[in-house]
Each structure stands twice: as structure tokens, then as C-alpha cells.
Write a protein that holds these residues in place. Structure first.
Motif, short mmCIF file in Angstrom:
data_model
loop_
_atom_site.label_atom_id
_atom_site.label_comp_id
_atom_site.label_asym_id
_atom_site.label_seq_id
_atom_site.Cartn_x
_atom_site.Cartn_y
_atom_site.Cartn_z
N GLY A 242 7.37 39.02 54.51
CA GLY A 242 6.96 39.15 53.12
C GLY A 242 7.32 37.95 52.27
O GLY A 242 6.68 37.69 51.25
N ASP A 243 8.36 37.19 52.68
CA ASP A 243 8.75 36.00 51.92
C ASP A 243 7.70 34.90 51.98
O ASP A 243 7.72 33.98 51.16
N PHE A 244 6.79 34.98 52.94
CA PHE A 244 5.67 34.05 53.01
C PHE A 244 4.36 34.73 52.60
O PHE A 244 3.57 34.18 51.84
N ILE A 245 4.15 35.94 53.10
CA ILE A 245 2.88 36.63 52.89
C ILE A 245 2.61 36.89 51.41
O ILE A 245 1.52 36.60 50.89
N GLU A 246 3.61 37.42 50.68
CA GLU A 246 3.39 37.77 49.28
C GLU A 246 3.22 36.54 48.38
O GLU A 246 2.30 36.49 47.56
N PRO A 247 4.10 35.51 48.49
CA PRO A 247 3.87 34.32 47.66
C PRO A 247 2.52 33.64 47.95
O PRO A 247 1.87 33.16 47.02
N LYS A 248 2.12 33.62 49.20
CA LYS A 248 0.81 33.02 49.52
C LYS A 248 -0.31 33.81 48.86
O LYS A 248 -1.24 33.22 48.28
N ALA A 249 -0.24 35.14 48.93
CA ALA A 249 -1.27 35.97 48.32
C ALA A 249 -1.33 35.78 46.80
O ALA A 249 -2.41 35.90 46.20
N LYS A 250 -0.19 35.48 46.19
CA LYS A 250 -0.14 35.26 44.74
C LYS A 250 -0.49 33.83 44.34
O LYS A 250 -0.49 33.50 43.15
N GLY A 251 -0.73 32.95 45.31
CA GLY A 251 -1.05 31.57 45.02
C GLY A 251 0.15 30.70 44.71
O GLY A 251 -0.01 29.57 44.23
N LEU A 252 1.35 31.18 44.99
CA LEU A 252 2.56 30.44 44.64
C LEU A 252 2.84 29.26 45.57
O LEU A 252 3.68 28.42 45.25
N LEU A 253 2.17 29.18 46.70
CA LEU A 253 2.38 28.08 47.63
C LEU A 253 1.42 26.91 47.37
O LEU A 253 1.57 25.86 48.00
N GLN A 254 0.47 27.09 46.47
CA GLN A 254 -0.48 26.02 46.18
C GLN A 254 0.26 24.84 45.52
O GLN A 254 1.11 25.03 44.66
N GLY A 255 -0.08 23.64 45.96
CA GLY A 255 0.53 22.44 45.41
C GLY A 255 1.88 22.10 46.01
O GLY A 255 2.51 21.11 45.60
N LYS A 256 2.36 22.90 46.96
CA LYS A 256 3.63 22.62 47.62
C LYS A 256 3.37 22.12 49.04
O LYS A 256 2.29 22.37 49.61
N GLU A 257 4.34 21.44 49.61
CA GLU A 257 4.24 21.11 51.02
C GLU A 257 4.65 22.35 51.82
O GLU A 257 5.78 22.83 51.69
N VAL A 258 3.75 22.85 52.61
CA VAL A 258 4.02 23.99 53.48
C VAL A 258 3.91 23.48 54.91
O VAL A 258 2.84 23.04 55.35
N THR A 259 5.01 23.53 55.63
CA THR A 259 5.05 22.85 56.92
C THR A 259 5.97 23.59 57.88
O THR A 259 6.56 24.61 57.53
N GLU A 260 6.10 23.05 59.10
CA GLU A 260 6.96 23.64 60.11
C GLU A 260 8.13 22.71 60.43
O GLU A 260 8.05 21.49 60.21
N LEU A 261 9.18 23.29 60.98
CA LEU A 261 10.38 22.51 61.28
C LEU A 261 10.07 21.37 62.26
O LEU A 261 10.61 20.27 62.13
#
Length: 297
Positions: A242-261
Motif C-alpha cells: 500500500g505504500d506504493f499502490i496508494e500514492p501511485k493511484a493518487k498521483g503522488l509519484l509523478q515528477g519523482k524519480e521512481v527506481t529500483e535498488l
């Protein structure tokens, strides 16, 4: 076949060895040199169970792990299970490894690896939320690998005992959030415990709890303030956390670098303020088991 005890595993996987194992694990994952079928997830008696296979050039491993909060009342780890290690060439059983201790070691080592990439080897104030096995291994791994000035510990219970055990300071949650440079959240909470409005500038927050689509350890303000959101596996967190699913659904990850380790390892640093979200990847168990065999007496 080698049967590891908890103490055997702890002796073989020192903080430096465990962090190095995780560095190689995520490098192999990035290069496509780890075969990881989708984990099978079951609900057994209301508890989460997972079956996690993985094949690398070193080993074939199958981990069976469960998260059973009621175990604490039984004097058992809340995260429990086993890892079978086999030869990828012959299928010869090589080792049986205690899953709860292996999970604690490799999870803590990965959190510490993300911290090294975000802030370097020096952390002025480390905050750990939680008082259980994962919290203890996170503190011990951090103290064994990083240079840490202060350790603040907060939990609903057990944090006073843990603080005495590891030489930390038992504090309330708000104090920890306001004063920590790096935060490890290791809880079983389903509602946010990390409040973004309280965090210092330039924070690095690691969340290893909230491993179901409805659960959160981080509130929306943490995500809003972060410049970088790093996951152990974007595929895994997009299905499980939910720490990824909900913010993504709300558009909170737009404009950020979203990446993997694994991506971050290639360039060598994480831009802060930053979040590292971990739900666990089978390659961690594979490499941790291999390194345990490699460095055991």
C-alpha cells in the motif's frame, strides 16, 4: 547437507558480509542473472505465507516464510520459515537455513545498503521504529557497518528493552521522527507511523513493513516530500505494498524519480529526501544463503 542454526548464520553473515551479499544480489537482479518466478502467496489461518523460489549461478533456493503476529505471544519470531539451498547443476541439497534469522539479516543488510547509497557511511542520528527481531537486526547491522552517532528507538512496546540491549535511546515516536536523519520503519502496523510533516530535511526513510495492498507505514506527506522513491522490486511493491499502490493511484509519484535498488547501485547514489521501500525479493535469500555457506566454518 549443512543444517545452519541461528548462531551459525549470525557468525557467517557479519554486517559487512551481509551487505556485500545484498550488493551482489541486486547487481545480479539488475543484470537479469537471477531467475525469480512469481512468489506464491497464501493466507493460512488469517496469516500471510509466501513461497519464494530463485535460481542464480550460485544456488537454487526455495524459501517458505510466514508472518504470524501471534507468534510473539508464543515466544517465537513473528516472521518464521526455512530456506532450502540446492545445487543448480545437480539438485543436491546443500543447506537448510533458518528463515526467520536469514530474513532479518538480509532485510537489515539491504536497508543499510540503501542508507550507504543515500547518505554514505556516517549517520548522525538513526531512528528505528519497532521493537522486534527486525528492529534489533537493523540496529546491529547498522552499528556493525555504518558509523552512527545516536540510535533512537520507538515502538508500542519492547523499545525500552531493545534500547538497553543495543545501547540506544528509548524515545516517543514524535521525537524520533523530528530528530532522525535516517529512519528504519520495521513495524506490523497497517496505518502510517512515519509522518512526513515531522521529518527533517534531507531524510532517508526505509520501510520494510506494510506488505499488503491495504497497509501503510508511510503517510502521503512522506511521499510528497521525497525526491526519490526506491524499491527493491517495482513489480513486487506495485502488487503488494500500500505504500506504493496508494500514492501511485493518487498521483503522488509523478515528477519523482521512481527506481529500483539495482539501478541505483549502477550510478552509486540516491538523491534525498528519499524513500526505500522493501517487501523482499527471493534473490536476497539466495545470495545470503550462498554467502553463509561460503563463509561458514
Amino acid at each position: 547437507m549443512r543444517v545452519f542454526s541461528d548462531q551459525d548464520l549470525i557468525a557467517a553473515l557479519t554486517p559487512a558480509t551481509a551487505v556485500e551479499a545484498m550488493r551482489e544480489a541486486f547487481s545480479l537482479l539488475k543484470k537479469g542473472e537471477a531467475e525469480i518466478p512469481p512468489r506464491a502467496v497464501l493466507t493460512v489461518n488469517g496469516n500471510w505465507w509466501g513461497v519464494m523460489p530463485c535460481k542464480t549461478k550460485y544456488a537454487f533456493t526455495v524459501k517458505v516464510v510466514a508472518v504470524i503476529p501471534e507468534n510473539r505471544a508464543r515466544g517465537l519470531p513473528a516472521v518464521n520459515g526455512s530456506v532450502l539451498v540446492m545445487s543448480p547443476e545437480t539438485a543436491e541439497p546443500l543447506a537448510l537455513v533458518p528463515g526467520s534469522t536469514l530474513t532479518a539479516i538480509r532485510t537489515a543488510a539491504t536497508s543499510v545498503l540503501s542508507t550507504e547509497l543515500a547518505v554514505g557511511r556516517r549517520v548522525e542520528t538513526l531512528g528505528v521504529i519497532g521493537g522486534g527481531m527486525e528492529a534489533e537486526f537493523h540496529v546491529r547491522t547498522a552499528l556493525g557497518y555504518l558509523s552512527v552517532g545516536r540510535v533512537l528507538i520507538s515502538a508500542r512496546k519492547s523499545h525500552v528493552e531493545l534500547a538497553k540491549k543495543v545501547g540506544g535511546e528509548a524515545v516517543d515516536l514524535e521525537y524520533l521522527l523530528r530528530n532522525s536523519d535516517v529512519i528504519f520503519s520495521t513495524t506490523s502496523s497497517t496505518t502510517p507511523v512515519v509522518k512526513g510533516a515531522l521529518l527533517k530535511d534531507g531524510f532517508h526513510v526505509v520501510s520494510i513493513g506494510a506488505h499488503t495492498p491495504e497497509a501503510r507505514e508511510l503517510d502521503d506527506d512522506v511521499v510528497r516530500r521525497a525526491k526519490t522513491f526506491v524499491a527493491d522490486s517495482l513489480d513486487a511493491v506495485s502488487r503488494e505494498s500500500g505504500d506504493f499502490i496508494e500514492p501511485k493511484a493518487k498521483g503522488l509519484l509523478q515528477g519523482k524519480e521512481v527506481t529500483e535498488l539495482g539501478e541505483v547501485l549502477e550510478r552509486g547514489s540516491i538523491v534525498r529526501p528519499s524513500i526505500f521501500k522493501s517487501v523482499g525479493v527471493a534473490v536476497q535469500d539466495n545470495l545470503a544463503s550462498y554467502y553463509a555457506l561460503k563463509y561458514s566454518d
